[in-house]
Enzyme design. Structure first.
Site, short mmCIF file in Angstrom:
data_model
loop_
_atom_site.label_atom_id
_atom_site.label_comp_id
_atom_site.label_asym_id
_atom_site.label_seq_id
_atom_site.Cartn_x
_atom_site.Cartn_y
_atom_site.Cartn_z
CD GLN A 131 -69.41 13.09 -28.61
OE1 GLN A 131 -70.35 12.16 -29.92
NE2 GLN A 131 -69.35 12.91 -27.89
CB CYS A 264 -68.19 10.42 -28.47
SG CYS A 264 -67.20 9.31 -30.19
N1 NVA Z 1 -65.34 6.84 -34.69
C1 NVA Z 1 -66.67 6.74 -34.49
C2 NVA Z 1 -68.00 7.63 -33.55
C3 NVA Z 1 -69.03 7.37 -33.68
C4 NVA Z 1 -69.90 7.67 -33.10
C5 NVA Z 1 -67.87 6.30 -35.92
O1 NVA Z 1 -67.66 6.49 -37.29
O2 NVA Z 1 -67.71 5.06 -36.25
N1 CP Z 2 -71.17 9.89 -30.36
C1 CP Z 2 -72.71 9.65 -31.57
O1 CP Z 2 -72.02 10.77 -32.54
O2 CP Z 2 -72.99 8.72 -31.30
P1 CP Z 2 -74.13 7.70 -32.66
O3 CP Z 2 -73.59 7.81 -33.45
O4 CP Z 2 -75.66 6.92 -31.62
O5 CP Z 2 -75.54 9.35 -33.24
#
Ligand code: NVA
Ligand code: CP
Length: 309
Positions: A131, A264
């Site tokens: 990311q 993200c």
């Molecule tokens: N911090 C979040 C990012 C998701 C892309 C998670 O780990 O759920």
């Molecule tokens: N930002 C990101 O990693 O999204 P996903 O969880 O949809 O892959």
């Protein structure tokens, strides 16, 4: 020696810059590199849900002439009957690279230590380095050079995104500030590692409890969900603790006038960010999401080149 990408600082400043340059080139000429022609297969394994990572790796591998194999851990032996090391020993006989979204960073390290093909971290509890390549590419597209820019990350400082921001920005020679409350700071070892890198690259690192001080004059403002995958049981206490770190239009007035906003995704509008910010003119979230494709393709091309080196 096989190169892996498990954390943002697995790349030197020159390597990070080289991959971002390659991503720009691939974005302009999408089908120009075919290192996976054959096709060779890339295994993409998910212990957790995903939309962007799943699609961008599947499409990216196909763009590079390869064949993506998407595996849900729930339907595999990994995580149940088989260790990451044994899984890797099997996969390396058949695939060109392994991409894995998981919980503990230690699982990725075990997999990488046990194999001769590149292992890529597609998100762990500690880091989300793919990311960050996309985020840095997006910032570069909108602001030019990265070195010297100031980034403010607001919210859960212990999240994979905050910790990857610390390392990736330090590698890029940027100034990274984390605005987070007590008990939600990044792990001290990550702060120390980012600080040591920043000393060499000319960047800087700060962890601040005051959200306004964190955002003050920043070129880029970033946040992420307050409830990362695996933390769902803590939702109520997280919302209570992180409320004053929400990115609001008022908070954005403390950043540079033309500051970018990144997230993200997926986002919880009204919690970590107001809809008027994430859907407003300073937000570059759709470029950021698209850049997952270009950045990860560049990463795969680069890792496969190292295999041949
Ligand atoms: N911090 C979040 C990012 C998701 C892309 C998670 O780990 O759920
Ligand atoms: N930002 C990101 O990693 O999204 P996903 O969880 O949809 O892959």
């Amino acid at each position: 020696m096989t190169r892996h990408f498990l954390r943002d600082d697995d790349l030197s400043p020159a390597e990070q810059s080289e991959i971002l340059d390659l991503a720009v080139r691939l974005k302009g000429d999408r089908f120009s590199e075919k290192p996976l022609a054959g096709p060779q297969t890339v295994a993409v394994i998910f212990d957790k849900s995903s939309t962007r990572t799943r699609v961008s790796f599947a499409v990216g591998v196909a763009d590079l002439g390869g064949s993506p194999l998407i595996i849900s851990t729930a339907n595999s032996q990994l995580g149940g009957k088989e260790t990451p090391a044994d899984t890797a020993r099997v996969l390396e006989r058949m695939v060109a690279a392994i991409v894995w979204r998981t919980y503990a960073q230690s699982g990725l390290e075990e997999m990488a230590n046990g194999t001769t093909v590149p292992v890529v971290n597609a998100l762990s509890d500690e880091f989300h380095p793919c990311q960050l390549l996309a985020d840095l590419l997006t910032i570069r597209e909108h602001r030019g050079a990265l070195a010297g820019l100031t980034v403010a990350f607001l919210g859960d400082g212990g999240s994979n995104m905050a910790q990857s921001y610390l390392l990736a920005c330090a590698v890029a020679g940027m100034n990274i500030r984390i605005g987070a409350p007590i008990d939600y700071e990044p792990k001290q070892h990550v702060v120390d590692e980012a600080f040591a890198i920043a000393e060499r690259t000319g960047g800087s690192v700060a962890v601040l409890a005051d959200p306004i001080a964190a955002v003050g004059g920043a070129d880029v403002v970033v946040t992420d969900t307050w409830v990362s995958m695996g933390r769902e049981d803590e939702k109520a206490e997280r919302i209570a603790a992180l409320g004053s770190y929400k990115v609001t239009p008022e908070l954005m007035t403390h950043a540079a006038e033309d500051a970018l906003f990144l997230h993200c995704l997926p986002a919880d509008r009204g919690y970590e960010v107001d809809a008027s910010v994430i859907d407003g003119p300073q937000s570059v979230i759709w470029d950021e999401a698209e850049n997952r494709l270009h950045a990860q393709k560049a990463l795969l091309v680069w890792l496969l080149r190292q295999q041949g080196a």
